[in-house]
Motif scaffolding. Structure first.
Motif, PDB file in Angstrom:
ATOM      1  N   LEU A  31     166.060  22.389 125.004  1.00 37.91           N
ATOM      2  CA  LEU A  31     166.367  21.002 125.362  1.00 37.91           C
ATOM      3  C   LEU A  31     165.157  20.096 125.161  1.00 37.91           C
ATOM      4  O   LEU A  31     165.292  18.958 124.694  1.00 37.91           O
ATOM      5  CB  LEU A  31     166.844  20.924 126.812  1.00 37.91           C
ATOM      6  CG  LEU A  31     168.224  21.514 127.094  1.00 37.91           C
ATOM      7  CD1 LEU A  31     168.508  21.500 128.589  1.00 37.91           C
ATOM      8  CD2 LEU A  31     169.292  20.760 126.331  1.00 37.91           C
ATOM      9  N   GLU A  32     163.983  20.612 125.487  1.00 35.47           N
ATOM     10  CA  GLU A  32     162.770  19.814 125.306  1.00 35.47           C
ATOM     11  C   GLU A  32     162.488  19.584 123.824  1.00 35.47           C
ATOM     12  O   GLU A  32     162.101  18.481 123.417  1.00 35.47           O
ATOM     13  CB  GLU A  32     161.589  20.514 125.972  1.00 35.47           C
ATOM     14  CG  GLU A  32     160.424  19.596 126.229  1.00 35.47           C
ATOM     15  CD  GLU A  32     159.422  20.218 127.174  1.00 35.47           C
ATOM     16  OE1 GLU A  32     158.230  20.133 126.866  1.00 35.47           O
ATOM     17  OE2 GLU A  32     159.836  20.768 128.210  1.00 35.47           O
ATOM     18  N   ALA A  33     162.696  20.611 123.002  1.00 35.93           N
ATOM     19  CA  ALA A  33     162.489  20.452 121.557  1.00 35.93           C
ATOM     20  C   ALA A  33     163.479  19.445 120.986  1.00 35.93           C
ATOM     21  O   ALA A  33     163.121  18.622 120.125  1.00 35.93           O
ATOM     22  CB  ALA A  33     162.641  21.798 120.858  1.00 35.93           C
ATOM     23  N   GLY A  34     164.719  19.486 121.456  1.00 37.76           N
ATOM     24  CA  GLY A  34     165.708  18.503 121.002  1.00 37.76           C
ATOM     25  C   GLY A  34     165.333  17.091 121.402  1.00 37.76           C
ATOM     26  O   GLY A  34     165.499  16.141 120.626  1.00 37.76           O
ATOM     27  N   ALA A  35     164.807  16.925 122.618  1.00 39.62           N
ATOM     28  CA  ALA A  35     164.393  15.590 123.073  1.00 39.62           C
ATOM     29  C   ALA A  35     163.202  15.088 122.261  1.00 39.62           C
ATOM     30  O   ALA A  35     163.146  13.902 121.909  1.00 39.62           O
ATOM     31  CB  ALA A  35     164.041  15.635 124.554  1.00 39.62           C
ATOM     32  N   ILE A  36     162.265  15.965 121.954  1.00 46.94           N
ATOM     33  CA  ILE A  36     161.106  15.560 121.149  1.00 46.94           C
ATOM     34  C   ILE A  36     161.544  15.159 119.747  1.00 46.94           C
ATOM     35  O   ILE A  36     161.075  14.154 119.197  1.00 46.94           O
ATOM     36  CB  ILE A  36     160.055  16.695 121.123  1.00 46.94           C
ATOM     37  CG1 ILE A  36     159.415  16.835 122.503  1.00 46.94           C
ATOM     38  CG2 ILE A  36     158.995  16.448 120.054  1.00 46.94           C
ATOM     39  CD1 ILE A  36     158.539  18.059 122.660  1.00 46.94           C
ATOM     40  N   ALA A  37     162.457  15.924 119.153  1.00 50.80           N
ATOM     41  CA  ALA A  37     162.946  15.597 117.813  1.00 50.80           C
ATOM     42  C   ALA A  37     163.697  14.271 117.815  1.00 50.80           C
ATOM     43  O   ALA A  37     163.531  13.440 116.906  1.00 50.80           O
ATOM     44  CB  ALA A  37     163.851  16.709 117.304  1.00 50.80           C
ATOM     45  N   ARG A  38     164.499  14.025 118.839  1.00 46.18           N
ATOM     46  CA  ARG A  38     165.238  12.757 118.921  1.00 46.18           C
ATOM     47  C   ARG A  38     164.279  11.589 119.107  1.00 46.18           C
ATOM     48  O   ARG A  38     164.461  10.526 118.509  1.00 46.18           O
ATOM     49  CB  ARG A  38     166.226  12.805 120.072  1.00 46.18           C
ATOM     50  CG  ARG A  38     167.070  11.558 120.147  1.00 46.18           C
ATOM     51  CD  ARG A  38     168.254  11.750 121.047  1.00 46.18           C
ATOM     52  NE  ARG A  38     169.109  10.593 120.944  1.00 46.18           N
ATOM     53  CZ  ARG A  38     169.512   9.885 121.976  1.00 46.18           C
ATOM     54  NH1 ARG A  38     169.166  10.216 123.192  1.00 46.18           N
ATOM     55  NH2 ARG A  38     170.296   8.840 121.803  1.00 46.18           N
ATOM     56  N   THR A  39     163.242  11.781 119.917  1.00 42.57           N
ATOM     57  CA  THR A  39     162.242  10.730 120.101  1.00 42.57           C
ATOM     58  C   THR A  39     161.564  10.392 118.784  1.00 42.57           C
ATOM     59  O   THR A  39     161.348   9.220 118.461  1.00 42.57           O
ATOM     60  CB  THR A  39     161.202  11.170 121.151  1.00 42.57           C
ATOM     61  OG1 THR A  39     161.884  11.466 122.370  1.00 42.57           O
ATOM     62  CG2 THR A  39     160.171  10.094 121.392  1.00 42.57           C
ATOM     63  N   ALA A  40     161.240  11.416 118.005  1.00 44.00           N
ATOM     64  CA  ALA A  40     160.589  11.181 116.708  1.00 44.00           C
ATOM     65  C   ALA A  40     161.523  10.426 115.763  1.00 44.00           C
ATOM     66  O   ALA A  40     161.088   9.495 115.054  1.00 44.00           O
ATOM     67  CB  ALA A  40     160.170  12.507 116.097  1.00 44.00           C
ATOM     68  N   ARG A  41     162.817  10.811 115.749  1.00 39.74           N
ATOM     69  CA  ARG A  41     163.775  10.100 114.883  1.00 39.74           C
ATOM     70  C   ARG A  41     163.929   8.637 115.308  1.00 39.74           C
ATOM     71  O   ARG A  41     163.988   7.732 114.472  1.00 39.74           O
ATOM     72  CB  ARG A  41     165.133  10.791 114.934  1.00 39.74           C
ATOM     73  CG  ARG A  41     165.208  12.055 114.126  1.00 39.74           C
ATOM     74  CD  ARG A  41     166.654  12.537 113.945  1.00 39.74           C
ATOM     75  NE  ARG A  41     167.414  12.594 115.170  1.00 39.74           N
ATOM     76  CZ  ARG A  41     167.516  13.658 115.963  1.00 39.74           C
ATOM     77  NH1 ARG A  41     166.875  14.764 115.649  1.00 39.74           N
ATOM     78  NH2 ARG A  41     168.249  13.622 117.054  1.00 39.74           N
ATOM     79  N   LEU A  42     163.984   8.384 116.620  1.00 38.90           N
ATOM     80  CA  LEU A  42     164.128   7.013 117.100  1.00 38.90           C
ATOM     81  C   LEU A  42     162.898   6.170 116.790  1.00 38.90           C
ATOM     82  O   LEU A  42     163.009   4.986 116.454  1.00 38.90           O
ATOM     83  CB  LEU A  42     164.423   7.010 118.600  1.00 38.90           C
ATOM     84  CG  LEU A  42     165.819   7.504 118.992  1.00 38.90           C
ATOM     85  CD1 LEU A  42     165.933   7.594 120.504  1.00 38.90           C
ATOM     86  CD2 LEU A  42     166.890   6.607 118.422  1.00 38.90           C
TER      87      LEU A  42
END
Length: 160
Positions: free
Chosen positions: A128-139
């Motif tokens: 979940l943390e890796a997914g949140a970090i990836a989404r933050t980078a995309r945003l």
């Protein structure tokens, strides 16, 4: 004069029902020991880690104890079938329990149940943390593209 309403009667505490469950499980264990002492001894020896987990697990629903007992039960299937095929005697149960490989497999299965209760939450959190970090980078990348398209020099919140 009107009478004041009576307060509702308190329900009996929920722990009262647990006493009868303990009594019934003790009765069932006693019946098992009386009827099939070999099976009872084998189950006690192979499921000892699960019994300890049940004793020390204080969480609601006892998730660790349930996992340890379930995996321990999986490790008890083959020795129990072997006991039943060899006559179900107490001496046969002791012979099966004295085999280090059999005891090791059953206890390793119980240990795998404990390890799952410890490792799976960590793995889920990391995913979940890796997914949140990836989404933050995309945003952030999307925000930079929009700022560039609109001709903004410094997007809000990015000082420096």
């Amino acid at each position: 004069m009107a009478k004041a309403p009576k307060p509702p009667k308190d329900k009996k505490p929920a722990s009262g029902g647990g006493k009868s469950a303990v009594w019934l499980s003790g009765l069932a264990c006693g019946a098992l020991v009386a009827i099939a002492p070999g099976t009872a001894a084998l189950a006690f020896g192979l499921l000892a880690p699960g019994l300890l987990a049940a004793k020390f697990d204080r969480e609601a629903g006892r998730p660790v104890a349930r996992a340890v007992l379930l995996c321990g039960l999986a490790g008890c299937v083959h020795p129990t079938i072997a006991l039943w095929n060899m006559g179900q005697s107490f001496d046969t149960a002791m012979a099966i329990l004295s085999d280090p490989a059999t005891l090791g497999r059953a206890w390793a299965a119980a240990a795998a149940g404990w390890l799952m209760t410890q490792a799976i939450p960590l793995g889920v959190r990391a995913a979940l943390e890796a997914g949140a970090i990836a989404r933050t980078a995309r945003l952030r990348l999307l925000r930079e593209r929009i700022a560039e398209a609109w001709g903004l020099d410094d997007p809000p919140g990015t000082a420096g």
